[in-house]
Motif scaffolding. Sequence first.
Motif, short mmCIF file in Angstrom:
data_model
loop_
_atom_site.label_atom_id
_atom_site.label_comp_id
_atom_site.label_asym_id
_atom_site.label_seq_id
_atom_site.Cartn_x
_atom_site.Cartn_y
_atom_site.Cartn_z
N LEU A 224 -0.41 -8.37 2.35
CA LEU A 224 -1.38 -8.72 3.39
C LEU A 224 -2.02 -10.08 3.15
CD1 LEU A 224 -3.23 -5.32 4.06
CD2 LEU A 224 -1.32 -6.33 5.30
N ARG B 138 -9.22 -10.94 4.81
CA ARG B 138 -8.70 -11.20 6.15
C ARG B 138 -9.47 -10.33 7.14
NH1 ARG B 138 -6.78 -15.01 4.13
NH2 ARG B 138 -4.56 -15.54 3.80
N VAL C 28 -4.34 -9.67 10.39
CA VAL C 28 -4.20 -8.31 9.86
C VAL C 28 -4.78 -7.35 10.88
CG1 VAL C 28 -4.98 -6.71 8.07
CG2 VAL C 28 -4.28 -9.03 7.45
N GLN D 102 -0.38 -12.76 5.23
CA GLN D 102 -0.47 -12.69 6.68
C GLN D 102 -1.71 -13.44 7.17
OE1 GLN D 102 1.27 -8.10 6.91
NE2 GLN D 102 -0.17 -8.82 8.48
N ASP E 224 -1.49 -2.56 10.28
CA ASP E 224 -1.03 -3.16 9.03
C ASP E 224 -1.66 -2.46 7.83
OD1 ASP E 224 0.49 -5.10 10.37
OD2 ASP E 224 -1.20 -6.48 10.48
N LEU E 225 -2.97 -2.19 7.94
CA LEU E 225 -3.68 -1.53 6.84
C LEU E 225 -3.16 -0.12 6.60
CD1 LEU E 225 -5.71 -3.89 7.15
CD2 LEU E 225 -7.54 -2.23 6.81
#
Length: 301
Positions: free
Chosen positions: A176, A256, A182, A179, A186-187
């Motif tokens: 991550l 992020r 986010v 990126q 994604d998490l």
Amino acid sequence: MELRQLEYFVAVAEERNFTRAAERVRISQSGVSAQIRRLERELGAELFDRSSRAVTLTVAGKAALGPARAALAAAGAVGRAVGEVTGLLRGRLTVGMVLGCTVTPLFDALAAFHRAHPGVEIALLEDNSDRLVEGVRAGTVDLALVGTAATAPDGLEVLTIISERLVAAVPAGHPLARQRRVTLRDLAAHPIVCMPSGTGLRTAFDLACAAQDLRPVIALQAGAADAVADLAARGLGVAVLSESMAAGHGDRLTARLIDDVDTPVMLALVWKSGQSASAVRELLHHSRRAFAEPAPAPAPA
């Protein structure tokens, strides 16, 4: 029947434990027990079932609790009414503060209030945000500094101190970290390190996940932002923090913004709507002044 006996009775009923109640009212456990026994003899009924580890109210105790609270509130109102006329503030002010959050301006406000009104006893209570909010609603807490994901908890007034977005914080080398954007999805592909239920930050995160029907794995929980960051820095999961929480760990974590979570997490003072107690109004006055001073901002929990 004495007011102190009613005070001890309410304390035991709320704490469900004689030892904790004794600590709360600042006398020995034997003193609390003796006064409760005298009250029970006068009323002709046992108020507590003492047969198990957790002290519970009997039917008679449940019937007595509401009137006992009302009597104590009425007695307090007498003192406040006289104080309004004489210009003196006396009594007790219970202030709540969310766990894991050291808030210097709140301490400055309490100190200024104490200097101005030394006759008021101040009690500071730490707990999670949900329980503090319920305490304010119930009247057991006069004013509380809490983390919240809502503009204002129902039925309460609010003074917002901080309003921030949620971030994902990961160590260098984590996927991550590479990126630029986010999202919650994604998490959800990684284990999460977060604060426990009952905190404003966790409420904001859970609401955002529910809105997208996501069920991320909460691998670890910790009540303090530093602990959440420490766990994430050791590779045990993705930390979910507020912006200012993560900013204090920029040397070892890359933060992020969670792009699709707009609901902010807030740190706010809350008190009951229509609160007329002079002590609460005075503490709010000192709090507004203290939080208006330029200082490093605390992180919402």
